[in-house]
Design an enzyme around this catalytic site. Structure first.
Site, PDB file in Angstrom:
ATOM      1  N   LYS A  96       0.728  -1.106   0.022  1.00 26.82           N
ATOM      2  CA  LYS A  96       0.093   0.020  -0.364  1.00 26.82           C
ATOM      3  C   LYS A  96       0.452   1.432  -0.140  1.00 26.82           C
ATOM      4  O   LYS A  96       0.851   1.716  -0.478  1.00 26.82           O
ATOM      5  CB  LYS A  96      -0.883  -0.106   1.039  1.00 26.82           C
ATOM      6  CG  LYS A  96      -0.143   0.124   2.545  1.00 26.82           C
ATOM      7  CD  LYS A  96      -1.420   0.460   3.865  1.00 26.82           C
ATOM      8  CE  LYS A  96      -0.858  -0.006   5.234  1.00 26.82           C
ATOM      9  NZ  LYS A  96      -0.332   1.268   4.848  1.00 26.82           N
ATOM     10  N   THR A  97       2.174   0.758   0.742  1.00 21.58           N
ATOM     11  CA  THR A  97       2.850   2.240   0.445  1.00 21.58           C
ATOM     12  C   THR A  97       3.306   2.637  -1.077  1.00 21.58           C
ATOM     13  O   THR A  97       3.490   3.429  -1.547  1.00 21.58           O
ATOM     14  CB  THR A  97       4.192   2.265   1.590  1.00 21.58           C
ATOM     15  OG1 THR A  97       3.567   1.619   3.127  1.00 21.58           O
ATOM     16  CG2 THR A  97       5.198   3.317   1.984  1.00 21.58           C
TER      17      THR A  97
ATOM     18  N   ASP B 169      -3.410   7.951   4.619  1.00 24.07           N
ATOM     19  CA  ASP B 169      -2.828   6.516   4.840  1.00 24.07           C
ATOM     20  C   ASP B 169      -3.244   5.773   6.165  1.00 24.07           C
ATOM     21  O   ASP B 169      -3.457   7.083   7.132  1.00 24.07           O
ATOM     22  CB  ASP B 169      -1.393   6.484   4.821  1.00 24.07           C
ATOM     23  CG  ASP B 169      -0.453   5.192   5.129  1.00 24.07           C
ATOM     24  OD1 ASP B 169      -1.088   3.834   4.781  1.00 24.07           O
ATOM     25  OD2 ASP B 169       0.858   4.913   5.012  1.00 24.07           O
ATOM     26  N   GLU B 170      -3.350   5.094   6.424  1.00 24.66           N
ATOM     27  CA  GLU B 170      -3.912   4.231   7.760  1.00 24.66           C
ATOM     28  C   GLU B 170      -4.969   4.816   8.329  1.00 24.66           C
ATOM     29  O   GLU B 170      -5.122   4.887   9.872  1.00 24.66           O
ATOM     30  CB  GLU B 170      -2.895   4.345   8.949  1.00 24.66           C
ATOM     31  CG  GLU B 170      -1.286   4.098   8.369  1.00 24.66           C
ATOM     32  CD  GLU B 170      -0.759   2.777   8.951  1.00 24.66           C
ATOM     33  OE1 GLU B 170      -1.755   1.706   9.233  1.00 24.66           O
ATOM     34  OE2 GLU B 170       0.439   1.946   8.436  1.00 24.66           O
TER      35      GLU B 170
ATOM     36  N   GLN C 188      -6.139  -3.476  10.976  1.00 29.29           N
ATOM     37  CA  GLN C 188      -4.612  -3.528  11.768  1.00 29.29           C
ATOM     38  C   GLN C 188      -5.239  -2.615  12.280  1.00 29.29           C
ATOM     39  O   GLN C 188      -4.534  -1.585  12.831  1.00 29.29           O
ATOM     40  CB  GLN C 188      -3.578  -2.929  10.944  1.00 29.29           C
ATOM     41  CG  GLN C 188      -3.348  -5.103   9.995  1.00 29.29           C
ATOM     42  CD  GLN C 188      -2.110  -4.291   8.914  1.00 29.29           C
ATOM     43  OE1 GLN C 188      -1.163  -3.381   9.611  1.00 29.29           O
ATOM     44  NE2 GLN C 188      -1.968  -4.177   7.493  1.00 29.29           N
TER      45      GLN C 188
ATOM     46  N   ARG D 129       4.151  -8.952  10.568  1.00 27.22           N
ATOM     47  CA  ARG D 129       5.162  -7.615   9.983  1.00 27.22           C
ATOM     48  C   ARG D 129       6.687  -8.892   9.828  1.00 27.22           C
ATOM     49  O   ARG D 129       8.082  -8.164   8.755  1.00 27.22           O
ATOM     50  CB  ARG D 129       6.623  -7.164  11.043  1.00 27.22           C
ATOM     51  CG  ARG D 129       5.672  -6.098  12.293  1.00 27.22           C
ATOM     52  CD  ARG D 129       5.121  -4.992  11.563  1.00 27.22           C
ATOM     53  NE  ARG D 129       3.769  -5.409  10.905  1.00 27.22           N
ATOM     54  CZ  ARG D 129       2.834  -5.005   9.418  1.00 27.22           C
ATOM     55  NH1 ARG D 129       3.970  -3.768   8.975  1.00 27.22           N
ATOM     56  NH2 ARG D 129       1.494  -5.155   9.241  1.00 27.22           N
TER      57      ARG D 129
END
Length: 752
Positions: A34-35, A220-221, A251, A608
DNA sequence: ATCCTGCAATTTTTT
DNA sequence: ATTGCAGGAT
């Protein structure tokens, strides 16, 4: 991430990147790139759609993420995207507010209060109201106010729904807080998000300006935005609807901070015609790691639902490790990481140990240090939170904003000037009566007859010192300004007088000055757009850095909380302390939705890892100075058995029942709540030793007070109090909190 | 006003 | 275990 950079976009990613305009909701699973989508979308907007960088507004979760995104866009463009607005909600809001402050009744030089400042202000407000800070701890009161602000409640609304005295008091203080902050020309963290909304409400023409200014808004997020943050971007994008939000409901881990995942659900209603893009291909982890993570998150009911898949089939099994205690856990992990490094599986910088609470870092640090393994701790304590750093920044703040009362109180007697609490209370009363900041009142101290003459003089001296500093600093850069402060106040000498600890602090002072000089060099030239002296801009940045932003790139194993690990990844990851009561944390389990949020946090931790994952728990652990028996986290029950490999550091005297042989594999653990009640393994000695049960007449021993006899027991659990009649007549009988007293059974003393 | 001592509360995660 | 704070001495 980096290797992906060159890969072609998959169809879903391409859709998100090339979407021409209008609302887009990107459901991006962990590790789905996504980044990359966000950065490529920004680059695409600039190159293909010819959107000027300064018309793009992008929000990320940390400043560090913003910096990375910016440089990646620069890479794609082959030039720095000058004018691009990218940062955290707090920093971009602050940037808007620096320009708009006058319309809100603030100066553009307003100070940003951190939580310490806010709490100190709350404390003073309580005190002037004769409210006990014992009954109403400023910390708690501030937390209540902050959570009200996060929910966008007014003081009246908070007061109206007060069902406890503390809430009522918080409402009162909240009502006084706004004016007090305005008087000090200061905003707290919550205000940074709320004031822009006030501005837009009261000055529609300014809203129109910003709406026009930003043609594209990206977030974002998104799952971790709170009501105020969502409203802000909604406002900015309302006119053109060019809003691209990226998030993952699985998340969402900041509910306690007012974030509301439901924004992901309401988004499509708020923006009809939303294009929905799902990123379900995971480019990060092996299939095995994904299986483990999916197993855990599948237990949550309220989900939007995604199915992650990867082309990295198979992989090494997840190691599920059980250890005797937290030191054992730390040593095993350190040993394993050393082995992995020696085998060349990954460098230390490719490894991380994640945990639920910061206090868990100690034993891990010790174990790593003992083996000479380099590590970096992304800690709870930011560099900017050190006393000496805060002192100097307070001087800087006071130069920039003479109304900053918290800064004044911090430095008025540092170095010592013979100005005590009593005098400051008097000064505060005068300032209140005059409706002036404390520094201004100090300047007129000669008119305050209540003060002793030497104090009056000292206060006037502080005022003139700051006048001189302000003149000397002028438009100088922050490093020069700090040097000037040091030279004028004799602060270093003051530290040097403190002895060895002071020398360490002087080191930090040097580091601060060096850091400020470095800041000036890296300064984004566009940030000068808008307003403010270099010092003001430096202070804004200093107020909004997070420990995550500070993480140096020096290689080494990363130690950090699972929260801070969000958005990061490593080839090898260990998630430590997976015990019920610790992860999920005991407190959270009591709140509705608490366990679900903890589970998502656990999911964040697992996802992660790229190649290898370790999950560990300790059968006993020191918590708050007390040894506690632990059971494995309930989350571990959801791991598909075929992806895990169980290990244990079990001693040879392991009891026979329930467990086979000495080493793994261990039979599958009983499933379900009822089954979990059964003690996993019985450790007879430990049980009798550690469960603190005190009986009247029993002999106990205290580290300091020596032996004594229990005379009475009251309270329960955390509040268990034991009354002990000590042998030493000088000590006599004492009431002790069992949880902290560290009492031991006194077997020896039995006969004596 | 400042320093020193002893006591009490404390640990969830962070902008 | 550590840190902050209250109270007393200087």
């Amino acid at each position: 991430m980096t290797e992906q950079q060159s890969l072609p976009l998959n169809p879903a990613q391409r859709e998100a990147v090339e979407h021409p305009g209008g609302p887009v909701l990107v459901l991006a699973g962990a590790g789905s790139g996504k980044t990359r989508v966000l950065t490529m979308r920004i680059a695409h907007l600039i190159t293909t759609q010819h959107v000027a960088p300064q018309r793009i507004f992008a929000v990320t979760f940390t400043n560090k993420a913003a910096g990375e995104m910016r440089s990646r866009v620069a890479q794609l463009l082959g030039a720095d995207p000058r004018g691009l607005w990218i940062g955290t909600f707090h920093s971009v809001s602050a940037r808007i507010l620096r320009r708009e402050a006058p319309l809100l009744g603030f100066g553009p030089n307003f100070t940003i209060y951190d939580s310490d400042d806010s709490e100190a202000l709350v404390k003073r407000l309580l005190e002037t109201r004769q409210l006990s800070t014992k009954v109403y701890p400023p910390r708690t009161v501030h937390a209540v106010i902050s959570s009200a602000k996060n929910r966008m409640l007014t003081p009246e609304e908070l007061g109206a729904q007060a069902d406890a005295p503390l809430i009522k008091v918080a409402g009162e203080i909240y009502a006084a807080l706004g004016p007090a902050l305005k008087q000090a020309n200061a905003m707290d963290f919550d205000d940074l998000l709320l004031h822009p909304l006030t501005l837009f409400r009261e000055h529609p023409e300014r809203l129109a300006y910003w709406q026009d200014r930003f043609q594209h808004v990206l977030v974002d997020e998104f799952q971790d935005t709170n009501a105020a943050q969502y409203l802000l971007v909604k406002h900015l994008a309302k006119r053109h609807g060019n809003l691209c939000v990226v998030g993952d409901d699985d998340q969402a881990i900041y509910g306690w901070r007012g974030a509301d995942v439901r924004h992901m659900l309401t988004f499509q209603n708020d923006f009809p015609g939303t294009k929905l893009v799902r990123l379900e291909q995971n480019y990060r982890s092996t299939q095995i790691i994904l299986d483990a993570a999916n197993g855990i998150i599948a237990e949550n009911a309220a989900r939007l639902g995604k199915t992650l898949f990867t082309e990295k089939k198979g992989g090494e099994r997840v190691v599920l490790l059980s250890t005797a205690d937290e030191r054992d856990e730390a040593e095993w992990l350190a040993n394993e990481f050393a082995r992995r490094a020696a085998d060349g599986d990954a460098g230390y910088e490719g490894m991380a140990i994640l945990y639920r609470t910061n206090s868990q870092s100690r034993p891990l640090e010790e174990a790593l240090r003992f083996r000479g393994i380099p590590y970096r701790l992304i800690g709870a304590i930011s560099f900017y939170e050190r006393r000496e750093v805060k002192d100097l920044l307070a001087y800087l703040r006071l130069i920039a904003n003479p109304a900053d009362d918290e800064a004044f109180l911090r430095v008025v007697n540092v170095p010592r000037r013979g100005i005590g609490d009593a005098s400051l209370t008097v000064l505060g009363r005068s300032a209140g009566a005059w409706q002036k900041p404390l520094l201004e009142a100090a300047r007129r101290a000669s008119a305050i007859t209540e003060l002793r003459p030497n104090v009056r003089e000292a206060l006037a001296g502080v005022a003139s010192l700051l006048d001189r500093l302000r003149d000397a600093v002028g438009q100088a850069d922050p490093a020069t300004a700090l040097e000037t402060i040091l030279a004028t106040t004799g602060y270093e000498q003051y530290l040097a007088d403190e002895g060895s600890e002071g020398l360490e602090r002087i080191e930090n002072v040097r580091e601060l000055v060096a850091g400020a000089a470095a800041w000036a060099e890296v300064q984004d030239p566009d940030a000068a757009e808008g307003t403010g002296s270099p010092v003001e801009r430096y202070l804004t940045q200093a107020a909004l850095v997070t420990p995550a932003d500070e993480a140096r790139d020096a290689g080494g194993v990363t130690l950090t909380t699972t929260h801070m690990a969000k958005g990061l990844e490593w080839p090898i990851v260990a998630l430590a302390g997976l015990e019920d009561g610790l992860f999920p944390l005991g407190r959270s389990t009591e709140q509705p939705g608490g366990v679900e949020e903890e589970r998502r946090l656990c999911y964040v931790g697992l996802t992660r890892a790229r190649e290898r994952l370790y999950l560990s728990w300790a059968r006993t652990r020191y918590r708050n100075g007390r040894l506690e028996l632990a059971e494995p986290s309930r989350f571990l029950d959801a791991l598909p058995s075929q992806v895990v490999e169980e290990r244990s550091t079990t001693p040879t005297w392991r009891p026979q029942r329930g467990m086979s042989g000495a080493m793994p594999p261990r039979p599958p653990r009983p499933r379900g709540a009822a089954a979990r009640r059964l003690p996993d393994v019985a450790f007879p000695e430990e049980v009798s030793q550690d469960a603190p049960r005190y009986v009247k007449g029993e002999r106990v021993r205290h580290r300091k007070f020596g032996g004594g006899i229990v005379r009475g027991v009251s309270g329960e659990g955390r509040d268990l109090r034991v009354s002990v009649d000590f042998d030493d007549p000088d000590i006599g009988t004492k009431q002790l909190l069992a949880a902290y007293a560290g009492l031991e059974r006194d077997w020896e003393g039995e006969g004596a």
